[in-house]
Design a protein around this motif. Structure first.
Motif, PDB file in Angstrom:
ATOM      1  N   VAL A 208       0.816  -1.221   0.000  1.00  0.00           N
ATOM      2  CA  VAL A 208       0.000   0.000   0.000  1.00  0.00           C
ATOM      3  C   VAL A 208       0.855   1.280   0.000  1.00  0.00           C
ATOM      4  CG1 VAL A 208      -1.697   1.326   1.341  1.00  0.00           C
ATOM      5  CG2 VAL A 208      -1.952  -1.153   1.101  1.00  0.00           C
ATOM      6  N   ALA A 209       1.972   1.247   0.718  1.00  0.00           N
ATOM      7  CA  ALA A 209       2.802   2.458   0.861  1.00  0.00           C
ATOM      8  C   ALA A 209       4.251   2.131   0.503  1.00  0.00           C
ATOM      9  CB  ALA A 209       2.694   2.996   2.282  1.00  0.00           C
ATOM     10  N   PHE A 210       4.449   1.721  -0.748  1.00  0.00           N
ATOM     11  CA  PHE A 210       5.759   1.226  -1.178  1.00  0.00           C
ATOM     12  C   PHE A 210       6.877   2.250  -0.974  1.00  0.00           C
ATOM     13  CE2 PHE A 210       9.028   0.276  -4.391  1.00  0.00           C
ATOM     14  CZ  PHE A 210       9.375  -0.995  -3.949  1.00  0.00           C
ATOM     15  N   GLU A 211       6.631   3.506  -1.329  1.00  0.00           N
ATOM     16  CA  GLU A 211       7.691   4.523  -1.223  1.00  0.00           C
ATOM     17  C   GLU A 211       8.126   4.739   0.221  1.00  0.00           C
ATOM     18  OE1 GLU A 211       7.003   8.170  -3.347  1.00  0.00           O
ATOM     19  OE2 GLU A 211       6.568   7.081  -5.202  1.00  0.00           O
ATOM     20  N   TRP A 212       7.159   4.799   1.115  1.00  0.00           N
ATOM     21  CA  TRP A 212       7.482   4.951   2.540  1.00  0.00           C
ATOM     22  C   TRP A 212       8.246   3.724   3.022  1.00  0.00           C
ATOM     23  CZ3 TRP A 212       6.494   2.269   7.053  1.00  0.00           C
ATOM     24  CH2 TRP A 212       6.748   2.962   8.248  1.00  0.00           C
ATOM     25  N   PHE A 213       7.776   2.552   2.597  1.00  0.00           N
ATOM     26  CA  PHE A 213       8.390   1.296   3.044  1.00  0.00           C
ATOM     27  C   PHE A 213       9.874   1.233   2.671  1.00  0.00           C
ATOM     28  CE2 PHE A 213       9.526  -3.158   2.615  1.00  0.00           C
ATOM     29  CZ  PHE A 213       9.093  -3.681   3.827  1.00  0.00           C
ATOM     30  N   VAL A 214      10.185   1.521   1.405  1.00  0.00           N
ATOM     31  CA  VAL A 214      11.592   1.413   0.983  1.00  0.00           C
ATOM     32  C   VAL A 214      12.448   2.552   1.556  1.00  0.00           C
ATOM     33  CG1 VAL A 214      11.182   0.034  -1.085  1.00  0.00           C
ATOM     34  CG2 VAL A 214      11.103   2.523  -1.242  1.00  0.00           C
ATOM     35  N   ALA A 215      11.801   3.681   1.893  1.00  0.00           N
ATOM     36  CA  ALA A 215      12.561   4.783   2.494  1.00  0.00           C
ATOM     37  C   ALA A 215      12.936   4.457   3.941  1.00  0.00           C
ATOM     38  CB  ALA A 215      11.744   6.072   2.444  1.00  0.00           C
ATOM     39  N   VAL A 216      12.093   3.684   4.627  1.00  0.00           N
ATOM     40  CA  VAL A 216      12.302   3.409   6.050  1.00  0.00           C
ATOM     41  C   VAL A 216      13.062   2.091   6.269  1.00  0.00           C
ATOM     42  CG1 VAL A 216      11.104   2.815   8.204  1.00  0.00           C
ATOM     43  CG2 VAL A 216      10.315   4.754   6.812  1.00  0.00           C
ATOM     44  N   PHE A 217      12.679   1.054   5.512  1.00  0.00           N
ATOM     45  CA  PHE A 217      13.233  -0.266   5.781  1.00  0.00           C
ATOM     46  C   PHE A 217      14.469  -0.587   4.951  1.00  0.00           C
ATOM     47  CE2 PHE A 217       9.175  -0.898   7.813  1.00  0.00           C
ATOM     48  CZ  PHE A 217       9.519  -1.671   8.913  1.00  0.00           C
ATOM     49  N   THR A 218      15.621  -0.480   5.606  1.00  0.00           N
ATOM     50  CA  THR A 218      16.840  -1.007   5.013  1.00  0.00           C
ATOM     51  C   THR A 218      16.830  -2.513   5.277  1.00  0.00           C
ATOM     52  OG1 THR A 218      17.989  -0.692   7.105  1.00  0.00           O
ATOM     53  CG2 THR A 218      18.110   1.111   5.493  1.00  0.00           C
ATOM     54  N   LEU A 219      17.708  -3.239   4.602  1.00  0.00           N
ATOM     55  CA  LEU A 219      17.795  -4.685   4.830  1.00  0.00           C
ATOM     56  C   LEU A 219      18.160  -4.970   6.292  1.00  0.00           C
ATOM     57  CD1 LEU A 219      17.597  -7.454   3.534  1.00  0.00           C
ATOM     58  CD2 LEU A 219      20.040  -7.321   2.994  1.00  0.00           C
ATOM     59  N   ALA A 220      19.071  -4.152   6.837  1.00  0.00           N
ATOM     60  CA  ALA A 220      19.496  -4.329   8.233  1.00  0.00           C
ATOM     61  C   ALA A 220      18.306  -4.171   9.180  1.00  0.00           C
ATOM     62  CB  ALA A 220      20.584  -3.321   8.579  1.00  0.00           C
ATOM     63  N   LEU A 221      17.456  -3.174   8.922  1.00  0.00           N
ATOM     64  CA  LEU A 221      16.300  -2.949   9.792  1.00  0.00           C
ATOM     65  C   LEU A 221      15.324  -4.125   9.708  1.00  0.00           C
ATOM     66  CD1 LEU A 221      14.900  -1.003  11.747  1.00  0.00           C
ATOM     67  CD2 LEU A 221      13.770   0.052   9.799  1.00  0.00           C
ATOM     68  N   LEU A 222      15.128  -4.645   8.501  1.00  0.00           N
ATOM     69  CA  LEU A 222      14.242  -5.803   8.334  1.00  0.00           C
ATOM     70  C   LEU A 222      14.756  -7.004   9.114  1.00  0.00           C
ATOM     71  CD1 LEU A 222      13.083  -5.978   4.596  1.00  0.00           C
ATOM     72  CD2 LEU A 222      11.649  -5.830   6.643  1.00  0.00           C
ATOM     73  N   VAL A 223      16.062  -7.232   9.034  1.00  0.00           N
ATOM     74  CA  VAL A 223      16.670  -8.363   9.744  1.00  0.00           C
ATOM     75  C   VAL A 223      16.482  -8.195  11.252  1.00  0.00           C
ATOM     76  CG1 VAL A 223      18.856  -9.516  10.290  1.00  0.00           C
ATOM     77  CG2 VAL A 223      18.321  -8.912   7.919  1.00  0.00           C
ATOM     78  N   VAL A 224      16.715  -6.970  11.746  1.00  0.00           N
ATOM     79  CA  VAL A 224      16.537  -6.707  13.179  1.00  0.00           C
ATOM     80  C   VAL A 224      15.084  -6.964  13.587  1.00  0.00           C
ATOM     81  CG1 VAL A 224      16.563  -4.904  14.956  1.00  0.00           C
ATOM     82  CG2 VAL A 224      18.479  -5.120  13.377  1.00  0.00           C
ATOM     83  N   VAL A 225      14.138  -6.510  12.768  1.00  0.00           N
ATOM     84  CA  VAL A 225      12.709  -6.717  13.067  1.00  0.00           C
ATOM     85  C   VAL A 225      12.402  -8.215  13.143  1.00  0.00           C
ATOM     86  CG1 VAL A 225      10.381  -6.556  12.075  1.00  0.00           C
ATOM     87  CG2 VAL A 225      11.846  -4.533  12.169  1.00  0.00           C
ATOM     88  N   LEU A 226      12.942  -8.987  12.198  1.00  0.00           N
ATOM     89  CA  LEU A 226      12.631 -10.419  12.167  1.00  0.00           C
ATOM     90  C   LEU A 226      13.293 -11.189  13.311  1.00  0.00           C
ATOM     91  CD1 LEU A 226      12.701 -11.119   8.320  1.00  0.00           C
ATOM     92  CD2 LEU A 226      10.726 -10.775   9.820  1.00  0.00           C
ATOM     93  N   ILE A 227      14.328 -10.601  13.914  1.00  0.00           N
ATOM     94  CA  ILE A 227      14.969 -11.234  15.084  1.00  0.00           C
ATOM     95  C   ILE A 227      14.296 -10.785  16.377  1.00  0.00           C
ATOM     96  CG2 ILE A 227      17.104 -11.364  16.438  1.00  0.00           C
ATOM     97  CD1 ILE A 227      18.632 -11.093  13.737  1.00  0.00           C
ATOM     98  N   VAL A 228      14.017  -9.485  16.468  1.00  0.00           N
ATOM     99  CA  VAL A 228      13.470  -8.916  17.708  1.00  0.00           C
ATOM    100  C   VAL A 228      12.004  -9.343  17.929  1.00  0.00           C
ATOM    101  CG1 VAL A 228      12.751  -6.736  18.774  1.00  0.00           C
ATOM    102  CG2 VAL A 228      15.040  -6.950  17.791  1.00  0.00           C
ATOM    103  N   THR A 229      11.228  -9.417  16.837  1.00  0.00           N
ATOM    104  CA  THR A 229       9.797  -9.710  16.971  1.00  0.00           C
ATOM    105  C   THR A 229       9.505 -11.027  17.700  1.00  0.00           C
ATOM    106  OG1 THR A 229       9.297  -8.408  15.000  1.00  0.00           O
ATOM    107  CG2 THR A 229       7.625 -10.002  15.688  1.00  0.00           C
ATOM    108  N   PRO A 230      10.106 -12.161  17.305  1.00  0.00           N
ATOM    109  CA  PRO A 230       9.808 -13.408  18.018  1.00  0.00           C
ATOM    110  C   PRO A 230      10.197 -13.341  19.497  1.00  0.00           C
ATOM    111  CG  PRO A 230      10.937 -13.877  15.959  1.00  0.00           C
ATOM    112  CD  PRO A 230      11.010 -12.394  16.152  1.00  0.00           C
TER     113      PRO A 230
END
Ligand code: CTP
Ligand code: K
Ligand code: MG
Length: 181
Positions: A139-161
């Motif tokens: 829905v908000a592709f431009e915002w998503f790619v501006a905020v989520f670097t690969l490093a941030l995604l990895v941190v989210v996938l580790i921290v969330t569980p």
């Protein structure tokens, strides 16, 4: 961004997706979304997915995103970390995606013969976060790619569980949940 900064941003940006499922646990009850209907002899979603839990959970998540937007300038000053602002679309996709992810997992659980409350390790800890991210990206592709670097995604996938396990064990110990997952 350093590791600590990544952690702060990960938590900040995912909070509107973390809160809805917990709010649903507190608000849940009443009519199930599937209306009690079955498919191939099993409930479509089950009694654990209710209208009240889903609507309240989503609204609370929107409220959290709004609050974070209000607090952002102060947070940037105090924490010294550049946390993002949530546009209206994202204020909705994060909580709604979280609820839909949880619901999709229940659908899969029922199809694979698991009754309400049965655990599905791995899926239980990530369903809401993954769907929140996917819906937001769509829905908000431009915002998503501006905020989520690969490093941030990895941190989210580790921290969330990790946060999910801690939150659910606490909710169980305090008597809010029937199972500690
Ligand atoms: N809940 C709700 N509506 C939702 C999600 C959760 O009302 N969309 C409430 C229900 O009371 C549910 C409780 O929160 O029992 C715990 O949520 P969850 O663990 O996701 O549901 P389960 O009861 O374990 O059901 P399932 O096996 O389908 O996950
Ligand atoms: K769940
Ligand atoms: Mg459960």
């Amino acid at each position: 961004m350093g590791p600590l900064e990544l952690l702060v941003v990960a938590f900040w940006v995912m909070l509107p997706a973390y809160v809805p499922n917990n709010a649903a646990v507190l608000a849940g009850g009443g009519a199930p979304i599937d209306g009690g209907r079955t498919w191939k002899g099993r409930r479509i979603l089950g009694d654990g997915k209710t209208w009240r839990g889903t609507i309240v959970g989503t609204l609370v998540g929107v409220g959290v995103a709004y609050l974070l937007n209000v607090l952002r300038p102060t947070a940037v000053d105090v924490l010294g970390v550049s946390v993002p602002t949530f546009p209206l679309a994202v204020m909705i996709t994060l909580p709604l995606g979280a609820m839909l992810g949880d619901m999709a997992a229940s659908f899969i659980k029922r199809r694979t013969g698991r009754n309400r409350g049965a655990p599905l390790p791995g899926v239980d800890q990530l369903d809401f976060a993954v769907m929140a991210l996917v819906l937001t990206a769509v829905v908000a592709f431009e915002w998503f790619v501006a905020v989520f670097t690969l490093a941030l995604l990895v941190v989210v996938l580790i921290v969330t569980p990790i946060l999910h396990v801690i939150t659910n064990v606490l909710a169980y110990l305090f008597g809010f949940k029937h199972e500690p997952w």
